[in-house]
Design a protein around this motif. Structure first.
Motif, PDB file in Angstrom:
ATOM      1  N   UNK A   1       1.998  81.594  -5.066  1.00 48.22           N
ATOM      2  CA  UNK A   1       1.785  81.058  -6.577  1.00 48.22           C
ATOM      3  C   UNK A   1       2.775  80.405  -6.856  1.00 48.22           C
ATOM      4  N   UNK A   2       2.550  79.208  -7.653  1.00 48.87           N
ATOM      5  CA  UNK A   2       3.691  78.297  -8.117  1.00 48.87           C
ATOM      6  C   UNK A   2       4.211  78.986  -9.234  1.00 48.87           C
ATOM      7  N   UNK A   3       5.692  78.777  -9.245  1.00 47.31           N
ATOM      8  CA  UNK A   3       6.585  79.274 -10.390  1.00 47.31           C
ATOM      9  C   UNK A   3       6.663  78.215 -11.540  1.00 47.31           C
ATOM     10  N   UNK A   4       5.655  78.053 -12.424  1.00 47.90           N
ATOM     11  CA  UNK A   4       5.481  77.265 -13.531  1.00 47.90           C
ATOM     12  C   UNK A   4       6.702  77.422 -14.453  1.00 47.90           C
ATOM     13  N   UNK A   5       6.877  76.387 -15.142  1.00 53.17           N
ATOM     14  CA  UNK A   5       7.965  76.539 -16.587  1.00 53.17           C
ATOM     15  C   UNK A   5       7.357  77.545 -17.416  1.00 53.17           C
ATOM     16  N   UNK A   6       5.914  77.797 -17.610  1.00 52.93           N
ATOM     17  CA  UNK A   6       5.606  78.708 -18.434  1.00 52.93           C
ATOM     18  C   UNK A   6       5.777  80.318 -17.914  1.00 52.93           C
ATOM     19  N   UNK A   7       5.605  80.147 -16.760  1.00 49.16           N
ATOM     20  CA  UNK A   7       5.936  81.838 -15.833  1.00 49.16           C
ATOM     21  C   UNK A   7       7.261  81.955 -16.235  1.00 49.16           C
ATOM     22  N   UNK A   8       8.015  81.041 -15.729  1.00 46.05           N
ATOM     23  CA  UNK A   8       9.643  81.327 -15.874  1.00 46.05           C
ATOM     24  C   UNK A   8      10.101  81.440 -17.301  1.00 46.05           C
ATOM     25  N   UNK A   9       9.455  80.704 -18.105  1.00 47.09           N
ATOM     26  CA  UNK A   9       9.884  81.388 -19.675  1.00 47.09           C
ATOM     27  C   UNK A   9       9.299  82.457 -20.115  1.00 47.09           C
ATOM     28  N   UNK A  10       8.197  83.007 -19.553  1.00 47.78           N
ATOM     29  CA  UNK A  10       7.813  84.358 -19.865  1.00 47.78           C
ATOM     30  C   UNK A  10       8.823  85.405 -19.436  1.00 47.78           C
ATOM     31  N   UNK A  11       9.148  85.024 -17.696  1.00 50.40           N
ATOM     32  CA  UNK A  11      10.333  85.838 -17.469  1.00 50.40           C
ATOM     33  C   UNK A  11      11.530  85.942 -18.198  1.00 50.40           C
ATOM     34  N   UNK A  12      11.866  84.834 -18.660  1.00 47.41           N
ATOM     35  CA  UNK A  12      12.929  84.566 -19.643  1.00 47.41           C
ATOM     36  C   UNK A  12      12.977  85.768 -20.902  1.00 47.41           C
ATOM     37  N   UNK A  13      11.570  85.525 -21.446  1.00 41.40           N
ATOM     38  CA  UNK A  13      11.270  86.165 -22.789  1.00 41.40           C
ATOM     39  C   UNK A  13      11.381  87.709 -22.578  1.00 41.40           C
ATOM     40  N   UNK A  14      10.847  88.175 -21.511  1.00 40.30           N
ATOM     41  CA  UNK A  14      10.737  89.736 -21.130  1.00 40.30           C
ATOM     42  C   UNK A  14      12.375  90.129 -20.737  1.00 40.30           C
ATOM     43  N   UNK A  15      13.080  89.249 -20.252  1.00 34.77           N
ATOM     44  CA  UNK A  15      14.559  89.789 -20.053  1.00 34.77           C
ATOM     45  C   UNK A  15      15.258  89.867 -21.287  1.00 34.77           C
ATOM     46  N   UNK A  16      15.148  89.001 -22.273  1.00 33.16           N
ATOM     47  CA  UNK A  16      15.927  88.817 -23.551  1.00 33.16           C
ATOM     48  C   UNK A  16      15.403  89.806 -24.262  1.00 33.16           C
ATOM     49  N   UNK A  17      14.148  90.319 -24.169  1.00 30.62           N
ATOM     50  CA  UNK A  17      13.792  91.510 -24.963  1.00 30.62           C
ATOM     51  C   UNK A  17      14.100  92.814 -24.244  1.00 30.62           C
ATOM     52  N   UNK A  18      14.319  92.827 -22.967  1.00 32.62           N
ATOM     53  CA  UNK A  18      14.733  94.031 -22.209  1.00 32.62           C
ATOM     54  C   UNK A  18      16.103  94.353 -22.663  1.00 32.62           C
ATOM     55  N   UNK A  19      16.944  93.291 -22.635  1.00 29.29           N
ATOM     56  CA  UNK A  19      18.402  93.733 -22.843  1.00 29.29           C
ATOM     57  C   UNK A  19      18.641  93.993 -24.115  1.00 29.29           C
ATOM     58  N   UNK A  20      17.722  93.573 -25.104  1.00 26.89           N
ATOM     59  CA  UNK A  20      17.592  93.942 -26.492  1.00 26.89           C
ATOM     60  C   UNK A  20      19.083  93.688 -27.290  1.00 26.89           C
ATOM     61  N   UNK A  21      19.638  92.085 -26.955  1.00 22.93           N
ATOM     62  CA  UNK A  21      20.571  91.701 -27.565  1.00 22.93           C
ATOM     63  C   UNK A  21      20.560  90.523 -28.277  1.00 22.93           C
ATOM     64  N   UNK A  22      19.141  90.048 -28.693  1.00 24.60           N
ATOM     65  CA  UNK A  22      18.792  88.605 -28.998  1.00 24.60           C
ATOM     66  C   UNK A  22      18.646  88.569 -30.470  1.00 24.60           C
ATOM     67  N   UNK A  23      18.347  87.663 -31.212  1.00 28.49           N
ATOM     68  CA  UNK A  23      17.964  86.296 -30.262  1.00 28.49           C
ATOM     69  C   UNK A  23      19.467  85.609 -29.682  1.00 28.49           C
ATOM     70  N   UNK A  24      18.682  84.792 -28.509  1.00 32.07           N
ATOM     71  CA  UNK A  24      19.831  84.492 -27.823  1.00 32.07           C
ATOM     72  C   UNK A  24      20.154  82.887 -27.915  1.00 32.07           C
ATOM     73  N   UNK A  25      21.394  82.339 -27.474  1.00 33.77           N
ATOM     74  CA  UNK A  25      21.685  81.122 -27.207  1.00 33.77           C
ATOM     75  C   UNK A  25      21.386  80.801 -25.728  1.00 33.77           C
TER      76      UNK A  25
END
Length: 270
Positions: A68-92
């Protein structure tokens, strides 16, 4: 102190690392993994919570479906989930190369998670006039890689990017045995990450209207290279002036101290 963990997301198990304490700063590349950012992350962790990750399909971030291709949309969704997971955002967010495309896709789709996105040299080939030729040459490069000619594919990569490197250095850097993991990462990059990245077209209207502060970074030593052209085109489309950073395309790794000092300046300006 560095905390290392994994996060299960759809179709992948993401490796991520968290350092320091303070406002959240995400450093992300593609295909570069978290190791490329370690020196910079250590410097910034004195007053930031710094999140780094291996993008899906690379090194320690295993995918369930390797075809499966690692599209920018998928990678962005991964980042969104990571930011929510660490619960310290919003982020730079500082994204470099393909990671800059991931960061732009994050700003476009997840408006609440990043107050600042610094897109450092995103390879957005669709934004420049010779896009059709670039995409054709990219397809030829991938085809070369699939024949087993790794070195030939890397030479094509450098030619497309207009990165000048002596042939003996090219052979030294790209001609050796990268090992099983390095070979797997390289294969995933060529077959499932590179083309979705350079073919991605940002929604400039959406990005211009977003509340996220957008900075387009270009290396001081990147003159004449493709990513300088694509970055200038992005900056023009967004109506912002490009921001120069020390070094070239991977200045964050080549001279993390100077790059980090400039990054702090840019963050303070916001």
């Amino acid at each position: 102190m560095t905390t290392t963990d994994t996060l299960r997301v759809p179709d992948a198990l993401l490796h991520y690392e968290v350092r320091g304490d303070g406002p959240l700063l995400v450093l992300v590349g593609a295909p570069m993994d978290a190791r490329a950012f370690e020196p910079l992350a250590d410097l910034l962790a004195v007053d930031h919570t710094v999140l780094t990750t291996d993008p899906r399909g690379i090194n320690r971030s295993a995918v369930d479906d390797p075809d499966r291709d690692a599209t920018p949309e998928l990678r962005a969704d991964d980042l969104a989930r990571l930011v929510r997971h660490v619960d310290a955002g919003p982020a730079a967010v500082l994204g470099s190369s393909g990671g800059a495309v991931s960061a732009l896709a994050l700003a476009q789709a997840h408006l609440d998670l990043a107050h600042t996105v610094i897109a450092h040299e995103p390879p957005l080939d669709q934004l420049v006039p010779d896009r059709a030729d670039l995409l054709r040459r990219t397809d030829e490069m991938v085809a070369t890689y699939r024949t087993g000619d790794r070195l030939g594919a890397w030479r094509q990569f450098l030619a497309i990017a207009n990165i000048r490197m002596p042939d003996e250095v090219v052979e030294q850097v790209f001609g050796g045995d990268p090992g099983p993991q390095g070979l797997a990462d390289e294969r995933f990059q060529y077959e499932h990450m590179l083309r979705p990245t350079v073919r991605w077209v940002p929604d400039l209207d959406a990005l211009r209207s977003a509340s996220t502060r957008l900075v387009v970074g270009i290396g001081e030593d990147s003159g004449g290279e493709l990513c300088e052209r694509t970055s200038e085109a992005l900056a023009e489309g967004l109506g912002v002036e490009p921001t120069r950073f020390p070094g070239g395309h991977v200045g964050f790794a080549d001279d993390p101290r100077r790059f980090g000092a400039r990054l702090r300046e840019v963050l303070r300006e916001g």
